[in-house]
Design an enzyme around this catalytic site. Structure first.
Site, PDB file in Angstrom:
ATOM      1  N   LYS A 182       0.603  -1.194  -0.070  1.00  0.00           N
ATOM      2  CA  LYS A 182       0.216   0.076  -0.105  1.00  0.00           C
ATOM      3  C   LYS A 182       1.000   1.080  -0.044  1.00  0.00           C
ATOM      4  O   LYS A 182       1.589   1.324   0.788  1.00  0.00           O
ATOM      5  CB  LYS A 182      -1.029  -0.091   1.172  1.00  0.00           C
ATOM      6  CG  LYS A 182      -1.870   1.048   1.023  1.00  0.00           C
ATOM      7  CD  LYS A 182      -2.622   1.623   2.247  1.00  0.00           C
ATOM      8  CE  LYS A 182      -1.843   2.752   2.964  1.00  0.00           C
ATOM      9  NZ  LYS A 182      -1.751   4.005   2.012  1.00  0.00           N
ATOM     10  N   GLU A 257      10.894   1.518   9.842  1.00  0.00           N
ATOM     11  CA  GLU A 257      11.833   2.524   9.433  1.00  0.00           C
ATOM     12  C   GLU A 257      10.878   3.734   9.595  1.00  0.00           C
ATOM     13  O   GLU A 257      10.060   4.054   8.844  1.00  0.00           O
ATOM     14  CB  GLU A 257      12.314   2.636   8.139  1.00  0.00           C
ATOM     15  CG  GLU A 257      12.914   1.139   7.551  1.00  0.00           C
ATOM     16  CD  GLU A 257      14.258   1.019   8.315  1.00  0.00           C
ATOM     17  OE1 GLU A 257      14.650   1.947   9.120  1.00  0.00           O
ATOM     18  OE2 GLU A 257      14.970  -0.234   8.109  1.00  0.00           O
ATOM     19  N   CYS A 291      13.985  11.304   5.389  1.00  0.00           N
ATOM     20  CA  CYS A 291      13.913  10.824   6.827  1.00  0.00           C
ATOM     21  C   CYS A 291      15.564  10.806   7.371  1.00  0.00           C
ATOM     22  O   CYS A 291      15.819  11.159   8.532  1.00  0.00           O
ATOM     23  CB  CYS A 291      13.588   9.367   6.958  1.00  0.00           C
ATOM     24  SG  CYS A 291      14.564   8.294   5.836  1.00  0.00           S
ATOM     25  N   GLU A 390      10.150  16.397  13.823  1.00  0.00           N
ATOM     26  CA  GLU A 390      10.396  16.400  12.489  1.00  0.00           C
ATOM     27  C   GLU A 390       9.620  17.253  11.764  1.00  0.00           C
ATOM     28  O   GLU A 390       8.352  17.027  11.544  1.00  0.00           O
ATOM     29  CB  GLU A 390      10.255  14.868  12.105  1.00  0.00           C
ATOM     30  CG  GLU A 390      10.835  14.301  10.802  1.00  0.00           C
ATOM     31  CD  GLU A 390      10.665  13.006  10.486  1.00  0.00           C
ATOM     32  OE1 GLU A 390       9.529  12.681  10.720  1.00  0.00           O
ATOM     33  OE2 GLU A 390      11.397  12.247   9.524  1.00  0.00           O
TER      34      GLU A 390
END
Ligand code: NAD
Length: 486
Positions: A182, A257, A291, A390
């Site tokens: 997905k 992750e 990331c 973040e």
């Protein structure tokens, strides 16, 4: 590219090597971030469709030839997928850049070629890997086998859609598993394109399936489905927490992750020009939507002014614009909602008293699309929200540090632990600092250098497990010991 069945304007689900409508017929829009225009309509899967896809993958795993196929045959099919990605690369490069907004100079040199390598690397790995057999102990022989685990749910984010998707699909299928992937709803196109490629390569029905739709419904239904044995997820830390809750009751194997907020340590012995060039990439590459980006800069006091001058000049010179123009170095952010989120962080930074040195606004002349200038804050401290959370955009915070100890302390003062970069020409310092950083990867005088054999993943809130070479192989296989009395 040869479609298995003719494509309609609606991009459909890929289940059992066929393009199928979503039950209920709902669709959602996929927008080109450089223009704000609708790029495609995407089928919105229902939980019934999720079930259909998982059952197809289940059947292919339990009954199909995939897992029992001789390694050389499975390897050849996966290599063919990699070769077809390269054959169709021009179309895929354009598609990835239109969908995500990343410049073609990035999708053309990184995303698409790496996606091919992800298949070719694991196609080769599969024919080279061996298992352990301990020396015969008295009257017993022990040997290890590695079986595929079953049906994998693969869930990917929008920042490197094809690269990160294939980074999971390659080892997953090489080990003999089947999968349902997905992709993120804002960037599904290259993952869907893989449906045609996989069918063209001749993979058996049900081995590779793609479903599209919101994470909150489709993603949750997929990871909690009883027919799924393992979940590999890349995305936000909070989404990882939701997936643990959904997949936990089924005791599914997980690999995560997750997010990052990496430090960039620049010491006085560094080659300043190299540090500036490398830091430009680690802060602004892919619009900072990485990331592994290193938005927290800690610069040794004696070189702080010199570094900042050069860094600001380099940031001002970045060429921002149409992602399809080969000269473009920075494209738009991925979506309106992400743009708004990044802008809200910039406002918060100002409100907290940080100094907005450059950026924080739409570049002149770019009136549509989600473009944002490279943004640099100074006068920051580590407790500010812009230093802790973040942002996932082209926003860097730069602060001076007096000592190596202070740099290390500030670098580790974060919930995240994905990676860190050190710029120094002092050999002892490089090793000393690398040893103290609580992260999955340390780069010294470089950034984003990836070798598919090495462990990749995060410490602390940045992940669970590692991907790459034998680490991926471990995740996608079930070790079994066979003990024989002699
Ligand atoms: P996200 O977590 O919002 O979404 C990732 C995927 O998860 C999407 O496909 C989404 O639809 C799906 N999803 C959302 N909620 C779900 C749920 N409850 N159950 C199942 N699936 C669900 O992340 P994003 O915004 O697409 O990507 C950006 C994030 O990804 C950043 O935090 C970034 O650091 C992280 N990231 C990490 C790595 C890494 O290797 N550590 C690499 C790339 C991106």
């Amino acid at each position: 590219m040869t479609a298995v069945v003719p494509q309609t304007p609606v991009k459909r689900l890929f289940i059992n090597n066929e393009w199928v409508e979503a039950t209920g017929g709902r669709t959602f829009e996929d927008v080109n971030p450089a223009t704000g225009e609708v790029l495609a309509h995407i089928a919105e899967a229902t939980t019934e469709d999720v079930d259909r896809a998982v059952r197809a993958a289940r059947r292919a795993f339990d009954e199909g030839p995939w897992r029992t196929m001789p390694a050389v045959e499975r390897s050849a099919l996966l290599r063919q997928v990699g070769e077809l990605i390269l054959k169709h690369k021009d179309e895929l490069i354009r598609l990835e850049s239109q969908d995500n907004g990343k410049p073609v100079r990035e999708s053309g040199t990184l995303d698409v070629p790496r996606s091919a390598s992800n298949f070719i690397f694991f196609a080769e790995y599969l024919t080279k890997v061996t298992n352990e057999c301990v020396p015969v102990d008295n009257k017993f022989l022990h040997y290890e086998t590695r079986d595929p685990v079953g049906v994998a749910a693969l869930i990917t984010p929008w920042n490197f859609p094809m690269l990160l998707g294939t980074w999971k699909i390659g080892p997953c299928l090489a080990a003999g598993n089947t999968c349902v992937i997905k992709p993120a709803s804002v960037t599904p196109l290259t993952t869907l394109a893989l449906g045609d490629i996989v069918a063209e390569a001749g993979l058996p029905e049900g081995v590779f399936n793609v479903i599209t739709g919101p994470g909150s419904t489709v993603g949750t239904a997929l990871v909690s489905h009883p027919g799924v044995d393992l979940v590999s997820f890349t995305g936000e830390t909070t989404t990882g927490q939701a997936i643990v809750a959904a997949a936990g009751p089924g005791l599914k194997r997980v690999s995560f992750e997750l997010g990052g907020k990496a430090p960039n340590l620049i010491f006085k012995s560094a080659n300043l020009d190299e540090a500036v060039a490398g830091s430009m990439r680690s802060a602004f590459f892919n619009q900072g939507e990485v990331c592994l980006a290193t938005p927290r800069f800690y610069v040794e006091e004696s070189i702080y002014d010199a570094f900042l001058d050069k860094f600001v000049a380099a940031a001002r010179a970045l060429k921002i614009g149409d992602p399809l123009d080969p000269a473009t170095e920075m494209g738009p952010l991925v979506s309106q909602s992400h743009y708004d989120r990044v802008m809200a962080y910039i406002e918060q930074g100002r409100a907290e008293g940080a100094h907005l040195l450059i950026g924080g606004q739409r570049p002149p002349g770019l009136d549509r699309g989600y473009f944002l200038e490279p943004t640099i804050f100074t006068n920051v401290d580590n407790q500010m929200v812009i230093c802790r959370e973040e942002i996932f955009g082209p926003v860097a915070t730069i602060q001076p540090v007096k000592t190596e100890e202070e740099a290390v302390q500030l670098a580790n003062d974060t919930p995240y632990g994905l990676d860190a970069t050190i710029w120094t020409n002092d050999l002892r310092q490089a090793h000393r600092v690398a040893a103290k950083l609580v992260v999955g990867t340390v780069w010294v005088n470089c950034w984003f250098v990836r070798d598919l054999r090495v462990p990749f993943g995060g410490a602390k809130a940045s992940g669970i497990g590692r991907e790459g070479g034998k680490y991926s192989w471990d995740f996608y296989t079930e070790p079994k010991n066979v003990c024989i009395a002699l």
